[in-house]
Design a protein around this motif. Structure first.
Motif, PDB file in Angstrom:
ATOM      1  N   THR A 220       0.819  -1.205   0.000  1.00  0.00           N
ATOM      2  CA  THR A 220       0.000   0.000   0.000  1.00  0.00           C
ATOM      3  C   THR A 220       0.860   1.265   0.000  1.00  0.00           C
ATOM      4  OG1 THR A 220      -0.098  -0.008   2.411  1.00  0.00           O
ATOM      5  CG2 THR A 220      -1.849  -1.161   1.235  1.00  0.00           C
ATOM      6  N   GLY A 221       0.311   2.307  -0.614  1.00  0.00           N
ATOM      7  CA  GLY A 221       0.934   3.622  -0.544  1.00  0.00           C
ATOM      8  C   GLY A 221       1.840   3.984  -1.699  1.00  0.00           C
ATOM      9  N   TRP A 222       2.450   2.991  -2.344  1.00  0.00           N
ATOM     10  CA  TRP A 222       3.458   3.318  -3.346  1.00  0.00           C
ATOM     11  C   TRP A 222       2.845   3.897  -4.618  1.00  0.00           C
ATOM     12  CZ3 TRP A 222       3.996   0.972  -8.203  1.00  0.00           C
ATOM     13  CH2 TRP A 222       3.181  -0.136  -8.438  1.00  0.00           C
ATOM     14  N   VAL A 223       1.569   3.593  -4.894  1.00  0.00           N
ATOM     15  CA  VAL A 223       0.917   4.133  -6.084  1.00  0.00           C
ATOM     16  C   VAL A 223       0.787   5.655  -5.985  1.00  0.00           C
ATOM     17  CG1 VAL A 223      -1.191   4.089  -7.493  1.00  0.00           C
ATOM     18  CG2 VAL A 223      -0.308   1.977  -6.484  1.00  0.00           C
ATOM     19  N   ASP A 224       0.713   6.171  -4.769  1.00  0.00           N
ATOM     20  CA  ASP A 224       0.616   7.624  -4.581  1.00  0.00           C
ATOM     21  C   ASP A 224       1.859   8.336  -5.088  1.00  0.00           C
ATOM     22  OD1 ASP A 224      -1.867   7.332  -3.437  1.00  0.00           O
ATOM     23  OD2 ASP A 224      -1.074   7.228  -1.378  1.00  0.00           O
ATOM     24  N   LEU A 225       2.973   7.640  -5.136  1.00  0.00           N
ATOM     25  CA  LEU A 225       4.198   8.256  -5.632  1.00  0.00           C
ATOM     26  C   LEU A 225       4.068   8.613  -7.113  1.00  0.00           C
ATOM     27  CD1 LEU A 225       6.862   5.930  -3.939  1.00  0.00           C
ATOM     28  CD2 LEU A 225       6.109   8.211  -3.201  1.00  0.00           C
ATOM     29  N   LEU A 226       3.162   7.936  -7.818  1.00  0.00           N
ATOM     30  CA  LEU A 226       2.923   8.235  -9.229  1.00  0.00           C
ATOM     31  C   LEU A 226       1.759   9.193  -9.428  1.00  0.00           C
ATOM     32  CD1 LEU A 226       3.367   4.666 -10.779  1.00  0.00           C
ATOM     33  CD2 LEU A 226       5.038   6.509 -10.678  1.00  0.00           C
ATOM     34  N   GLY A 227       1.152   9.640  -8.319  1.00  0.00           N
ATOM     35  CA  GLY A 227       0.040  10.567  -8.420  1.00  0.00           C
ATOM     36  C   GLY A 227      -1.316   9.914  -8.373  1.00  0.00           C
ATOM     37  N   GLY A 228      -1.371   8.602  -8.149  1.00  0.00           N
ATOM     38  CA  GLY A 228      -2.644   7.898  -8.126  1.00  0.00           C
ATOM     39  C   GLY A 228      -2.790   6.952  -9.304  1.00  0.00           C
ATOM     40  N   ARG A 229      -3.823   6.111  -9.251  1.00  0.00           N
ATOM     41  CA  ARG A 229      -3.988   5.088 -10.280  1.00  0.00           C
ATOM     42  C   ARG A 229      -4.292   5.690 -11.645  1.00  0.00           C
ATOM     43  NH1 ARG A 229      -7.371   1.350  -7.825  1.00  0.00           N
ATOM     44  NH2 ARG A 229      -5.496   0.488  -6.904  1.00  0.00           N
ATOM     45  N   GLN A 230      -5.088   6.754 -11.689  1.00  0.00           N
ATOM     46  CA  GLN A 230      -5.369   7.371 -12.987  1.00  0.00           C
ATOM     47  C   GLN A 230      -4.128   8.046 -13.560  1.00  0.00           C
ATOM     48  OE1 GLN A 230      -7.999   6.993 -14.846  1.00  0.00           O
ATOM     49  NE2 GLN A 230      -8.966   5.721 -13.291  1.00  0.00           N
ATOM     50  N   SER A 231      -3.308   8.620 -12.705  1.00  0.00           N
ATOM     51  CA  SER A 231      -2.045   9.192 -13.173  1.00  0.00           C
ATOM     52  C   SER A 231      -1.128   8.096 -13.710  1.00  0.00           C
ATOM     53  CB  SER A 231      -1.346   9.938 -12.039  1.00  0.00           C
ATOM     54  OG  SER A 231      -2.123  11.030 -11.595  1.00  0.00           O
ATOM     55  N   ALA A 232      -1.137   6.938 -13.033  1.00  0.00           N
ATOM     56  CA  ALA A 232      -0.322   5.815 -13.495  1.00  0.00           C
ATOM     57  C   ALA A 232      -0.777   5.352 -14.873  1.00  0.00           C
ATOM     58  CB  ALA A 232      -0.399   4.664 -12.501  1.00  0.00           C
ATOM     59  N   ARG A 233      -2.087   5.324 -15.094  1.00  0.00           N
ATOM     60  CA  ARG A 233      -2.610   4.940 -16.409  1.00  0.00           C
ATOM     61  C   ARG A 233      -2.140   5.918 -17.490  1.00  0.00           C
ATOM     62  NH1 ARG A 233      -7.807   5.732 -19.172  1.00  0.00           N
ATOM     63  NH2 ARG A 233      -8.221   3.913 -20.504  1.00  0.00           N
ATOM     64  N   THR A 234      -2.152   7.215 -17.167  1.00  0.00           N
ATOM     65  CA  THR A 234      -1.678   8.225 -18.116  1.00  0.00           C
ATOM     66  C   THR A 234      -0.183   8.068 -18.371  1.00  0.00           C
ATOM     67  OG1 THR A 234      -3.390   9.792 -17.464  1.00  0.00           O
ATOM     68  CG2 THR A 234      -1.431  10.705 -18.496  1.00  0.00           C
ATOM     69  N   LEU A 235       0.602   7.849 -17.312  1.00  0.00           N
ATOM     70  CA  LEU A 235       2.050   7.671 -17.477  1.00  0.00           C
ATOM     71  C   LEU A 235       2.352   6.422 -18.299  1.00  0.00           C
ATOM     72  CD1 LEU A 235       3.285   8.606 -13.888  1.00  0.00           C
ATOM     73  CD2 LEU A 235       3.636   9.922 -15.991  1.00  0.00           C
ATOM     74  N   HIS A 236       1.575   5.368 -18.082  1.00  0.00           N
ATOM     75  CA  HIS A 236       1.742   4.138 -18.855  1.00  0.00           C
ATOM     76  C   HIS A 236       1.498   4.403 -20.345  1.00  0.00           C
ATOM     77  CE1 HIS A 236       1.951  -0.230 -19.240  1.00  0.00           C
ATOM     78  NE2 HIS A 236       0.860  -0.198 -20.000  1.00  0.00           N
ATOM     79  N   PHE A 237       0.458   5.164 -20.636  1.00  0.00           N
ATOM     80  CA  PHE A 237       0.133   5.507 -22.024  1.00  0.00           C
ATOM     81  C   PHE A 237       1.237   6.370 -22.643  1.00  0.00           C
ATOM     82  CE2 PHE A 237      -1.823   7.994 -25.368  1.00  0.00           C
ATOM     83  CZ  PHE A 237      -2.626   7.081 -26.024  1.00  0.00           C
ATOM     84  N   LEU A 238       1.741   7.351 -21.891  1.00  0.00           N
ATOM     85  CA  LEU A 238       2.792   8.235 -22.412  1.00  0.00           C
ATOM     86  C   LEU A 238       4.093   7.464 -22.648  1.00  0.00           C
ATOM     87  CD1 LEU A 238       2.212  11.436 -20.241  1.00  0.00           C
ATOM     88  CD2 LEU A 238       1.617  11.077 -22.653  1.00  0.00           C
ATOM     89  N   ALA A 239       4.423   6.548 -21.729  1.00  0.00           N
ATOM     90  CA  ALA A 239       5.634   5.737 -21.919  1.00  0.00           C
ATOM     91  C   ALA A 239       5.500   4.862 -23.148  1.00  0.00           C
ATOM     92  CB  ALA A 239       5.886   4.882 -20.672  1.00  0.00           C
ATOM     93  N   ALA A 240       4.309   4.279 -23.352  1.00  0.00           N
ATOM     94  CA  ALA A 240       4.077   3.464 -24.542  1.00  0.00           C
ATOM     95  C   ALA A 240       4.180   4.306 -25.807  1.00  0.00           C
ATOM     96  CB  ALA A 240       2.704   2.793 -24.456  1.00  0.00           C
ATOM     97  N   THR A 241       3.690   5.546 -25.758  1.00  0.00           N
ATOM     98  CA  THR A 241       3.800   6.443 -26.910  1.00  0.00           C
ATOM     99  C   THR A 241       5.257   6.751 -27.210  1.00  0.00           C
ATOM    100  OG1 THR A 241       1.659   7.447 -26.376  1.00  0.00           O
ATOM    101  CG2 THR A 241       3.118   8.687 -27.835  1.00  0.00           C
ATOM    102  N   GLY A 242       6.051   6.975 -26.152  1.00  0.00           N
ATOM    103  CA  GLY A 242       7.478   7.211 -26.352  1.00  0.00           C
ATOM    104  C   GLY A 242       8.175   6.016 -26.969  1.00  0.00           C
ATOM    105  N   LEU A 243       7.813   4.809 -26.548  1.00  0.00           N
ATOM    106  CA  LEU A 243       8.389   3.594 -27.122  1.00  0.00           C
ATOM    107  C   LEU A 243       7.999   3.450 -28.586  1.00  0.00           C
ATOM    108  CD1 LEU A 243       7.818   1.067 -24.205  1.00  0.00           C
ATOM    109  CD2 LEU A 243      10.009   1.992 -24.989  1.00  0.00           C
TER     110      LEU A 243
END
Length: 303
Positions: A220-243
């Motif tokens: 618990t708690g570590w997802v907050d380091l990414l700004g929350g689950r929705q932020s993680a989904r956005t970061l995942h999408f942006l990383a995939a776009t960069g790849l």
């Protein structure tokens, strides 16, 4: 480019550019990234919008793809940070694949697997190949570290970093290295590979794991380091776009620098070294001095 030289003639030289482990892991990555991208778009199509924070604020998505009624017909519109772009026929609204009738969907059916609209199976495909991709990446890092491939072939020297401007200019003018320079990565390749290996790929993996409720409940708690689950989904999408952008540039460079020569080096390991201007202009009958074979695994920094 974990490599050793294998001269084959006075004016032409074949170079053992990629060892077998690198070639195998490269093609596994190609398979995994292709399926991860297309199955990821299948999952994204279930809700084609991105948010920042812990919650899905449906009224104000950061990015969204959808259909709007304009002039009596359905039109595909993509919104990014409040700005609307008509992307009809590709994003938002595209042919269904059955009779060519348009339908509302984020990405078109030809870009998604295992089917036009199959969320549950798309998730199974995505998770399976994600773990295969992670295991393959871990194997590559271990191999690169213990074989010296990372230090020898991927880390640029100070001299190479000082010449980054010249390397940018050469790429813009479509100038490709020849002779000894063609036996090693240039500084832009070094930096691009390092960014992919140590920034984009870890971000995609960590952000993907952050979307798992099970992992969040166990640790618990570590997802907050990414700004929350929705932020993680956005970061995942942006990383995939960069790849994806990296892959497109990589394929483009392969095409303009010699498709068969580049593919052969990644299939058989052997690369035909382009001759430099001195070799091409040498008078007929004057034999080139044969180079000493490069010791295996010592290709980048020769004495």
């Amino acid at each position: 480019m974990d490599a050793a030289a294998a001269p084959t003639g006075p004016t032409a030289q074949r170079f053992y550019r990629h060892r077998l482990p690198v070639r195998l892991m490269h093609w596994i990555n190609v398979l995994c990234l292709t399926i991860l991208l297309m199955s990821g778009l299948q999952i994204f199509n279930a809700h084609p919008a991105l948010y920042w924070g812990h919650d899905s604020s449906f009224a104000t998505p950061w990015v969204s793809m959808g259909a709007e009624e304009r002039d009596g017909r359905m039109v595909g519109v993509t919104r990014i940070a409040g700005h609307a772009f008509v992307t009809d026929g590709v994003l938002g609204v595209s042919a269904s694949g059955r009779g060519g009738e348009p339908m509302a969907r984020g990405f078109p059916s030809w870009a998604t697997i295992p089917g036009p609209q199959w969320l549950s199976m798309g998730r199974h495909w995505h998770f399976f190949f994600a773990w295969l991709f992670v295991l393959n990446g871990a194997a590559y890092l271990l191999y690169s570290f213990f074989s010296g491939h990372l230090r020898r072939d991927l880390l640029p020297t100070r001299e190479e970093l000082r010449r980054i401007g010249a390397s940018v200019r050469d790429h813009l003018l479509f100038r490709h290295p020849s002779g000894e320079a063609a036996k090693r990565y240039n500084v832009l390749q070094n930096l691009a590979y390092l960014a992919v290996i140590f920034v984009l790929l870890p971000l995609a993996v960590v952000a993907g794991m952050a979307m798992s409720p099970m992992l969040d409940s166990v640790l618990t708690g570590w997802v907050d380091l990414l700004g929350g689950r929705q932020s993680a989904r956005t970061l995942h999408f942006l990383a995939a776009t960069g790849l994806l952008l990296f892959v497109l540039v990589h394929v483009f460079e392969v095409v303009i620098s010699g498709v068969w020569n580049q593919l052969r080096s990644m299939i058989t390991g052997y690369y035909q070294v382009p001759q430099d201007s001195a070799s091409r202009t040498r008078p007929r009958g004057v034999e080139e001095t044969r180079e000493r074979p490069v010791v295996s695994g010592d290709s980048r920094r020769q004495p």
